[in-house]
Design a protein around this motif. Structure first.
Motif, PDB file in Angstrom:
ATOM      1  N   VAL A 222      -9.043  -2.365   7.037  1.00 60.51           N
ATOM      2  CA  VAL A 222      -9.923  -3.348   6.386  1.00 60.51           C
ATOM      3  C   VAL A 222      -9.128  -4.405   5.622  1.00 60.51           C
ATOM      4  O   VAL A 222      -9.483  -5.584   5.640  1.00 60.51           O
ATOM      5  CB  VAL A 222     -10.909  -2.635   5.421  1.00 60.51           C
ATOM      6  CG1 VAL A 222     -11.704  -3.639   4.603  1.00 60.51           C
ATOM      7  CG2 VAL A 222     -11.837  -1.715   6.201  1.00 60.51           C
ATOM      8  N   CYS A 223      -8.074  -3.981   4.956  1.00 54.41           N
ATOM      9  CA  CYS A 223      -7.422  -4.871   3.988  1.00 54.41           C
ATOM     10  C   CYS A 223      -6.246  -5.668   4.519  1.00 54.41           C
ATOM     11  O   CYS A 223      -5.769  -6.568   3.832  1.00 54.41           O
ATOM     12  CB  CYS A 223      -6.955  -4.075   2.763  1.00 54.41           C
ATOM     13  SG  CYS A 223      -8.295  -3.280   1.877  1.00 54.41           S
TER      14      CYS A 223
ATOM     15  N   LYS B  75       0.324   6.602  -3.528  1.00 49.36           N
ATOM     16  CA  LYS B  75       0.390   7.969  -4.098  1.00 49.36           C
ATOM     17  C   LYS B  75       0.099   7.931  -5.586  1.00 49.36           C
ATOM     18  O   LYS B  75      -0.589   8.809  -6.121  1.00 49.36           O
ATOM     19  CB  LYS B  75       1.773   8.570  -3.864  1.00 49.36           C
ATOM     20  CG  LYS B  75       2.029   9.007  -2.438  1.00 49.36           C
ATOM     21  CD  LYS B  75       3.397   9.649  -2.336  1.00 49.36           C
ATOM     22  CE  LYS B  75       3.713  10.020  -0.909  1.00 49.36           C
ATOM     23  NZ  LYS B  75       5.074  10.580  -0.774  1.00 49.36           N
TER      24      LYS B  75
ATOM     25  N   ALA C 157      -0.620  12.242  -2.279  1.00 48.13           N
ATOM     26  CA  ALA C 157      -0.792  11.403  -1.088  1.00 48.13           C
ATOM     27  C   ALA C 157      -2.242  11.471  -0.630  1.00 48.13           C
ATOM     28  O   ALA C 157      -2.805  12.560  -0.491  1.00 48.13           O
ATOM     29  CB  ALA C 157       0.122  11.894   0.023  1.00 48.13           C
ATOM     30  N   PRO C 158      -2.840  10.328  -0.372  1.00 46.48           N
ATOM     31  CA  PRO C 158      -4.217  10.352   0.153  1.00 46.48           C
ATOM     32  C   PRO C 158      -4.217  10.829   1.598  1.00 46.48           C
ATOM     33  O   PRO C 158      -3.177  10.757   2.273  1.00 46.48           O
ATOM     34  CB  PRO C 158      -4.659   8.886   0.059  1.00 46.48           C
ATOM     35  CG  PRO C 158      -3.417   8.091  -0.059  1.00 46.48           C
ATOM     36  CD  PRO C 158      -2.342   8.957  -0.563  1.00 46.48           C
ATOM     37  N   PRO C 159      -5.366  11.294   2.091  1.00 43.54           N
ATOM     38  CA  PRO C 159      -5.434  11.742   3.490  1.00 43.54           C
ATOM     39  C   PRO C 159      -5.173  10.578   4.443  1.00 43.54           C
ATOM     40  O   PRO C 159      -5.430   9.418   4.095  1.00 43.54           O
ATOM     41  CB  PRO C 159      -6.877  12.228   3.656  1.00 43.54           C
ATOM     42  CG  PRO C 159      -7.404  12.387   2.291  1.00 43.54           C
ATOM     43  CD  PRO C 159      -6.637  11.494   1.402  1.00 43.54           C
TER      44      PRO C 159
ATOM     45  N   TYR D 260       0.826  -1.210   0.000  1.00 40.53           N
ATOM     46  CA  TYR D 260       0.000   0.000   0.000  1.00 40.53           C
ATOM     47  C   TYR D 260       0.862   1.262   0.000  1.00 40.53           C
ATOM     48  O   TYR D 260       0.630   2.187  -0.785  1.00 40.53           O
ATOM     49  CB  TYR D 260      -0.935   0.001   1.208  1.00 40.53           C
ATOM     50  CG  TYR D 260      -1.858   1.199   1.246  1.00 40.53           C
ATOM     51  CD1 TYR D 260      -1.674   2.216   2.204  1.00 40.53           C
ATOM     52  CD2 TYR D 260      -2.884   1.350   0.321  1.00 40.53           C
ATOM     53  CE1 TYR D 260      -2.501   3.326   2.229  1.00 40.53           C
ATOM     54  CE2 TYR D 260      -3.711   2.469   0.347  1.00 40.53           C
ATOM     55  CZ  TYR D 260      -3.516   3.442   1.304  1.00 40.53           C
ATOM     56  OH  TYR D 260      -4.318   4.549   1.323  1.00 40.53           O
TER      57      TYR D 260
ATOM     58  N   GLU E 291      -8.222   3.661   7.181  1.00 39.38           N
ATOM     59  CA  GLU E 291      -9.388   2.815   6.891  1.00 39.38           C
ATOM     60  C   GLU E 291      -9.007   1.661   5.966  1.00 39.38           C
ATOM     61  O   GLU E 291      -9.374   0.505   6.204  1.00 39.38           O
ATOM     62  CB  GLU E 291     -10.508   3.662   6.266  1.00 39.38           C
ATOM     63  CG  GLU E 291     -11.785   2.906   5.960  1.00 39.38           C
ATOM     64  CD  GLU E 291     -12.472   2.312   7.173  1.00 39.38           C
ATOM     65  OE1 GLU E 291     -12.111   2.643   8.332  1.00 39.38           O
ATOM     66  OE2 GLU E 291     -13.370   1.464   6.985  1.00 39.38           O
ATOM     67  N   ILE E 292      -8.259   1.993   4.931  1.00 38.60           N
ATOM     68  CA  ILE E 292      -7.871   0.950   3.966  1.00 38.60           C
ATOM     69  C   ILE E 292      -6.982  -0.098   4.641  1.00 38.60           C
ATOM     70  O   ILE E 292      -7.181  -1.305   4.470  1.00 38.60           O
ATOM     71  CB  ILE E 292      -7.167   1.570   2.741  1.00 38.60           C
ATOM     72  CG1 ILE E 292      -8.177   2.360   1.897  1.00 38.60           C
ATOM     73  CG2 ILE E 292      -6.510   0.502   1.887  1.00 38.60           C
ATOM     74  CD1 ILE E 292      -7.555   3.173   0.774  1.00 38.60           C
ATOM     75  N   ILE E 293      -6.030   0.341   5.416  1.00 37.28           N
ATOM     76  CA  ILE E 293      -5.124  -0.609   6.088  1.00 37.28           C
ATOM     77  C   ILE E 293      -5.893  -1.449   7.104  1.00 37.28           C
ATOM     78  O   ILE E 293      -5.675  -2.662   7.219  1.00 37.28           O
ATOM     79  CB  ILE E 293      -3.937   0.125   6.747  1.00 37.28           C
ATOM     80  CG1 ILE E 293      -2.994   0.655   5.654  1.00 37.28           C
ATOM     81  CG2 ILE E 293      -3.170  -0.791   7.692  1.00 37.28           C
ATOM     82  CD1 ILE E 293      -1.891   1.547   6.159  1.00 37.28           C
TER      83      ILE E 293
ATOM     84  N   VAL F  68      -8.018   8.092   5.097  1.00 38.69           N
ATOM     85  CA  VAL F  68      -8.223   7.090   4.037  1.00 38.69           C
ATOM     86  C   VAL F  68      -7.206   5.956   4.198  1.00 38.69           C
ATOM     87  O   VAL F  68      -7.563   4.779   4.114  1.00 38.69           O
ATOM     88  CB  VAL F  68      -8.091   7.743   2.640  1.00 38.69           C
ATOM     89  CG1 VAL F  68      -8.085   6.684   1.539  1.00 38.69           C
ATOM     90  CG2 VAL F  68      -9.227   8.728   2.411  1.00 38.69           C
ATOM     91  N   ASP F  69      -5.964   6.321   4.479  1.00 35.42           N
ATOM     92  CA  ASP F  69      -4.918   5.304   4.697  1.00 35.42           C
ATOM     93  C   ASP F  69      -5.324   4.367   5.837  1.00 35.42           C
ATOM     94  O   ASP F  69      -5.238   3.139   5.700  1.00 35.42           O
ATOM     95  CB  ASP F  69      -3.593   5.975   5.080  1.00 35.42           C
ATOM     96  CG  ASP F  69      -2.941   6.690   3.909  1.00 35.42           C
ATOM     97  OD1 ASP F  69      -2.037   7.517   4.156  1.00 35.42           O
ATOM     98  OD2 ASP F  69      -3.340   6.413   2.762  1.00 35.42           O
TER      99      ASP F  69
ATOM    100  N   PHE G 273      -3.630   7.216  -6.071  1.00 35.97           N
ATOM    101  CA  PHE G 273      -4.474   8.350  -5.692  1.00 35.97           C
ATOM    102  C   PHE G 273      -4.335   9.486  -6.703  1.00 35.97           C
ATOM    103  O   PHE G 273      -5.322  10.117  -7.091  1.00 35.97           O
ATOM    104  CB  PHE G 273      -4.114   8.824  -4.282  1.00 35.97           C
ATOM    105  CG  PHE G 273      -5.103   9.803  -3.712  1.00 35.97           C
ATOM    106  CD1 PHE G 273      -4.709  11.088  -3.355  1.00 35.97           C
ATOM    107  CD2 PHE G 273      -6.430   9.449  -3.529  1.00 35.97           C
ATOM    108  CE1 PHE G 273      -5.619  11.992  -2.825  1.00 35.97           C
ATOM    109  CE2 PHE G 273      -7.340  10.346  -3.008  1.00 35.97           C
ATOM    110  CZ  PHE G 273      -6.934  11.622  -2.654  1.00 35.97           C
TER     111      PHE G 273
END
Lengths: 193, 181
Positions: free
Chosen positions: B71-72, A38, B59-61, A33, B67-69, B64-65, A41
């Motif tokens: 769940v996944c 980046k 870079a995502p907020p 991830y 939540e994704i980490i 978001v990081d 996104f």
């Protein structure tokens, strides 16, 4: 030209972390991830011109990847796989919302308010902004091919398959994208590389 | 001067997507074609400067990081009660089961219906009791029969009469032997 040896080494490394992920090791997914978040996104922001929407699609992309992880072909590039899912999510969203891709003027309007530019030295920052602006002025189909190729590293034959067009059409869109980006950069005072 | 070889093969050459023969041919071509050589040089430079992926990354907020980490990180694992069968095999098995149960069940119920109907018909033939309608018809048949007997009797008596009339000599003709002396 792209170094094939580097690509193969990258694939091998990805496979190791993918296997860790599948075994439930948290380090596996977090490494993958962090490596690709980046790029993915950024791709989604360019595709949608909407940061909020890009955040939603980012989550949907990885949740879909998790659901279909057991079907992933380990000989394939992990980045291409993620990009394929992200691309599909973006296209599906527009199809469902019946929203047409923004035209040139809309894209130009949206750039200043929605694109976040990270802190770098002034010249690089300026060029980066200009390149992003130029990409957002592209016709949506040209933009799609350009981003899939340059950001996702996806082969032209796979891009053609994803977009449902002949390979010559995909190549034609890419040539036009390059020509138009260069024209836009020249308008903004960036001549050559 | 524009060269259409760039249009046909240039980008594929750059992406290393040409087969060995075409790759070798185009490589030899760019040695002699200024246009293709220039286009290739410019594009290769753009790929590592203007078009490098880092130019477009965002870079995502952090939310978001996270939540994704969250769940996944742990993929779905097969449980003890489920078998790890590819989806299409599982779906095929389900489809066959549904068809078999549906067809078998339908056949069974049809058979039961047919059997009960046949049994009913058999029991109707064996019974002596007639239905009211049948009795009525039977009665009328008897009536008709008795009437027919009467008719036959009368016909027979008529026949006798006719026969007797035939036997009776001519009216008035009395066979008197004495009349002739």
């Amino acid at each position: 030209m792209i170094d094939q040896a580097d690509k193969e080494a990258d694939k091998k490394e990805d496979r190791v972390f993918f296997d860790l992920w599948m075994k439930g090791d948290p380090k596996g997914f977090s490494t993958i991830y962090d490596k690709y978040k980046k790029r993915l996104f950024g791709f989604l922001i360019k595709m949608t011109c909407d940061k909020g929407l890009a955040e939603d699609l980012m989550q949907e992309t990885f949740f879909a990847a998790l659901r279909n992880a057991h079907q992933f072909d380990r000989n394939r590039s992990l980045l291409s796989w993620f990009f394929g899912i992200a691309h599909k999510k973006a296209i599906d969203h527009f199809r469902h919302a019946k929203v047409e891709f923004e035209h040139q003027k809309e894209a130009e309007k949206s750039v200043g308010s929605k694109i976040d530019v990270p802190d770098k030295d002034t010249e690089n920052k300026r060029i980066r902004e200009l390149v992003n602006e130029a990409v957002l002025t592209l016709d949506p189909l040209q933009r799609e091919v350009f981003l899939l190729r340059e950001m996702g590293g996806i082969a032209f034959k796979d891009i053609a398959k994803t977009m449902g067009c002949p390979i010559n059409t995909a190549l034609g869109r890419m040539r036009l994208a390059l020509r138009n980006i260069r024209k836009e950069l020249e308008k903004r005072g960036v001549h050559g590389v | 001067m524009v060269c259409n070889q760039w249009d046909e093969k240039g980008l594929l050459f750059s992406a290393n997507e040409l087969n060995d023969t075409d790759f070798a041919e185009y490589k030899a071509h760019i040695e002699t074609c200024e246009f293709c050589k220039k286009e290739l040089d410019v594009y290769n430079k753009e790929k590592i400067t203007l078009f490098a992926p880092a130019m477009f990354e965002e870079a995502p907020p952090a939310s978001v990081d996270e939540e994704i980490i969250r769940v996944c990180s742990n993929p779905v694992k097969p449980t003890a009660t489920t078998f790890f069968i590819p989806a299409f095999i599982k779906n095929t098995i389900y489809a066959i089961l549904v068809l078999t149960v549906g067809f078998g069940g339908g056949t069974y119920f049809m058979g039961v219906r047919i059997a009960s109907k046949a049994k009913k018909q058999d029991s109707n033939i064996v019974k002596n009791e007639t239905t009211p309608v049948e009795s009525e018809i039977a009665g009328k048949t008897v009536d008709i029969a008795s009437n027919q007997d009467q008719i036959n009797d009368s016909l027979r008596s008529n026949d006798t009469l006719i026969k007797r009339e035939n036997e009776i000599p001519i009216k008035g003709a009395i066979p008197v032997e004495l009349k002739n002396e």
